[in-house]
Design a protein around this motif. Sequence first.
Motif, PDB file in Angstrom:
ATOM      1  N   GLY A 104      -6.106   8.856  -8.432  1.00  0.00           N
ATOM      2  CA  GLY A 104      -7.331   8.532  -9.148  1.00  0.00           C
ATOM      3  C   GLY A 104      -7.526   7.079  -9.523  1.00  0.00           C
ATOM      4  N   VAL A 105      -6.672   6.198  -9.023  1.00  0.00           N
ATOM      5  CA  VAL A 105      -6.825   4.770  -9.311  1.00  0.00           C
ATOM      6  C   VAL A 105      -6.684   3.984  -8.013  1.00  0.00           C
ATOM      7  CG1 VAL A 105      -5.984   4.891 -11.693  1.00  0.00           C
ATOM      8  CG2 VAL A 105      -4.365   4.488  -9.842  1.00  0.00           C
ATOM      9  N   ASP A 106      -7.227   2.779  -8.023  1.00  0.00           N
ATOM     10  CA  ASP A 106      -7.034   1.890  -6.884  1.00  0.00           C
ATOM     11  C   ASP A 106      -5.568   1.453  -6.868  1.00  0.00           C
ATOM     12  OD1 ASP A 106      -9.698   1.977  -6.068  1.00  0.00           O
ATOM     13  OD2 ASP A 106     -10.250   0.315  -7.387  1.00  0.00           O
ATOM     14  N   ILE A 107      -4.972   1.518  -5.700  1.00  0.00           N
ATOM     15  CA  ILE A 107      -3.575   1.125  -5.546  1.00  0.00           C
ATOM     16  C   ILE A 107      -3.543  -0.188  -4.776  1.00  0.00           C
ATOM     17  CG2 ILE A 107      -1.325   1.803  -4.609  1.00  0.00           C
ATOM     18  CD1 ILE A 107      -2.287   3.671  -6.810  1.00  0.00           C
ATOM     19  N   SER A 108      -2.829  -1.147  -5.297  1.00  0.00           N
ATOM     20  CA  SER A 108      -2.735  -2.444  -4.628  1.00  0.00           C
ATOM     21  C   SER A 108      -1.973  -2.290  -3.315  1.00  0.00           C
ATOM     22  CB  SER A 108      -2.024  -3.452  -5.530  1.00  0.00           C
ATOM     23  OG  SER A 108      -0.648  -3.149  -5.608  1.00  0.00           O
ATOM     24  N   PRO A 109      -2.218  -3.195  -2.372  1.00  0.00           N
ATOM     25  CA  PRO A 109      -1.504  -3.119  -1.090  1.00  0.00           C
ATOM     26  C   PRO A 109       0.018  -3.117  -1.249  1.00  0.00           C
ATOM     27  CG  PRO A 109      -3.322  -4.673  -0.930  1.00  0.00           C
ATOM     28  CD  PRO A 109      -3.234  -4.255  -2.374  1.00  0.00           C
ATOM     29  N   MET A 110       0.522  -3.798  -2.259  1.00  0.00           N
ATOM     30  CA  MET A 110       1.973  -3.831  -2.489  1.00  0.00           C
ATOM     31  C   MET A 110       2.510  -2.478  -2.952  1.00  0.00           C
ATOM     32  SD  MET A 110       3.182  -6.781  -1.718  1.00  0.00           S
ATOM     33  CE  MET A 110       4.746  -6.797  -2.554  1.00  0.00           C
ATOM     34  N   ARG A 111       1.677  -1.662  -3.603  1.00  0.00           N
ATOM     35  CA  ARG A 111       2.134  -0.390  -4.169  1.00  0.00           C
ATOM     36  C   ARG A 111       1.757   0.819  -3.325  1.00  0.00           C
ATOM     37  NH1 ARG A 111       4.070  -0.965  -9.354  1.00  0.00           N
ATOM     38  NH2 ARG A 111       5.189   0.859  -8.698  1.00  0.00           N
ATOM     39  N   ILE A 112       1.015   0.624  -2.243  1.00  0.00           N
ATOM     40  CA  ILE A 112       0.567   1.768  -1.447  1.00  0.00           C
ATOM     41  C   ILE A 112       1.760   2.508  -0.835  1.00  0.00           C
ATOM     42  CG2 ILE A 112       0.141   0.593   0.764  1.00  0.00           C
ATOM     43  CD1 ILE A 112      -2.124   3.236  -0.861  1.00  0.00           C
ATOM     44  N   LYS A 113       2.819   1.786  -0.479  1.00  0.00           N
ATOM     45  CA  LYS A 113       4.005   2.447   0.076  1.00  0.00           C
ATOM     46  C   LYS A 113       4.674   3.338  -0.963  1.00  0.00           C
ATOM     47  CE  LYS A 113       4.898  -0.865   3.711  1.00  0.00           C
ATOM     48  NZ  LYS A 113       5.838  -1.799   4.307  1.00  0.00           N
ATOM     49  N   CYS A 114       4.588   2.957  -2.219  1.00  0.00           N
ATOM     50  CA  CYS A 114       5.108   3.795  -3.305  1.00  0.00           C
ATOM     51  C   CYS A 114       4.281   5.076  -3.406  1.00  0.00           C
ATOM     52  CB  CYS A 114       5.038   3.049  -4.640  1.00  0.00           C
ATOM     53  SG  CYS A 114       5.904   1.479  -4.702  1.00  0.00           S
ATOM     54  N   ALA A 115       2.975   4.906  -3.306  1.00  0.00           N
ATOM     55  CA  ALA A 115       2.053   6.032  -3.484  1.00  0.00           C
ATOM     56  C   ALA A 115       2.168   7.065  -2.365  1.00  0.00           C
ATOM     57  CB  ALA A 115       0.614   5.520  -3.580  1.00  0.00           C
ATOM     58  N   VAL A 116       2.397   6.615  -1.141  1.00  0.00           N
ATOM     59  CA  VAL A 116       2.376   7.546  -0.002  1.00  0.00           C
ATOM     60  C   VAL A 116       3.766   8.042   0.400  1.00  0.00           C
ATOM     61  CG1 VAL A 116       0.222   6.585   0.887  1.00  0.00           C
ATOM     62  CG2 VAL A 116       2.415   5.740   1.775  1.00  0.00           C
ATOM     63  N   LEU A 117       4.809   7.616  -0.285  1.00  0.00           N
ATOM     64  CA  LEU A 117       6.161   8.017   0.111  1.00  0.00           C
ATOM     65  C   LEU A 117       6.330   9.532   0.141  1.00  0.00           C
ATOM     66  CD1 LEU A 117       9.064   7.362   0.896  1.00  0.00           C
ATOM     67  CD2 LEU A 117       9.590   7.138  -1.553  1.00  0.00           C
ATOM     68  N   ALA A 118       5.957  10.229  -0.920  1.00  0.00           N
ATOM     69  CA  ALA A 118       6.145  11.686  -0.969  1.00  0.00           C
ATOM     70  C   ALA A 118       5.358  12.378   0.136  1.00  0.00           C
ATOM     71  CB  ALA A 118       5.733  12.235  -2.334  1.00  0.00           C
ATOM     72  N   GLU A 119       4.138  11.926   0.371  1.00  0.00           N
ATOM     73  CA  GLU A 119       3.320  12.505   1.441  1.00  0.00           C
ATOM     74  C   GLU A 119       4.005  12.322   2.794  1.00  0.00           C
ATOM     75  OE1 GLU A 119      -1.112  11.775   3.284  1.00  0.00           O
ATOM     76  OE2 GLU A 119       0.148  10.075   2.767  1.00  0.00           O
ATOM     77  N   LYS A 120       4.497  11.121   3.054  1.00  0.00           N
ATOM     78  CA  LYS A 120       5.155  10.823   4.321  1.00  0.00           C
ATOM     79  C   LYS A 120       6.429  11.645   4.480  1.00  0.00           C
ATOM     80  CE  LYS A 120       5.872   7.422   7.709  1.00  0.00           C
ATOM     81  NZ  LYS A 120       5.919   8.350   8.810  1.00  0.00           N
ATOM     82  N   VAL A 121       7.188  11.797   3.403  1.00  0.00           N
ATOM     83  CA  VAL A 121       8.423  12.591   3.451  1.00  0.00           C
ATOM     84  C   VAL A 121       8.086  14.054   3.769  1.00  0.00           C
ATOM     85  CG1 VAL A 121      10.338  13.495   2.068  1.00  0.00           C
ATOM     86  CG2 VAL A 121       9.767  11.062   1.974  1.00  0.00           C
TER      87      VAL A 121
END
Length: 141
Positions: free
Chosen positions: A103-120
Amino acid sequence: MGLGSDMYRQQILDHYKNPRNYGELEDPTFSHVGENPMCGDEIKMDVVLDEDGDQPVIERVAFSGDGCAISQASASLLSEQLPGMTVEELLEMDRDDVTELLGVDISPMRIKCAVLAEKVAQDGAEIYRGELDTEKTTTED
């Protein structure tokens, strides 16, 4: 960012401090681990599938690991979202689905943090289907 984004920030902090479905499942259909080396996030996803129908359906999800508030909140939110979805629907998810959950904008530096669980979870599903052979997912790929 207005009042709405403050509400989502509170949701992220709540999921970080009180993660849903944290732990391990007994006899998961598949488990997979991944990491974001840039931030130090590590996540393991356990998934139980109902394989009785035409398509496997996600029945239960649990996660464990350690990391920043974004990665842990994302894993918690995803663990609530996935039950009831087919494996195919999981594989069709993309980063926009995850950022919408947060629900928030994620900076390019933090997008890898945000999508880790999805990718796993997605890589675990592909391993389960015999479409991928890897021991650990990394967001550096």
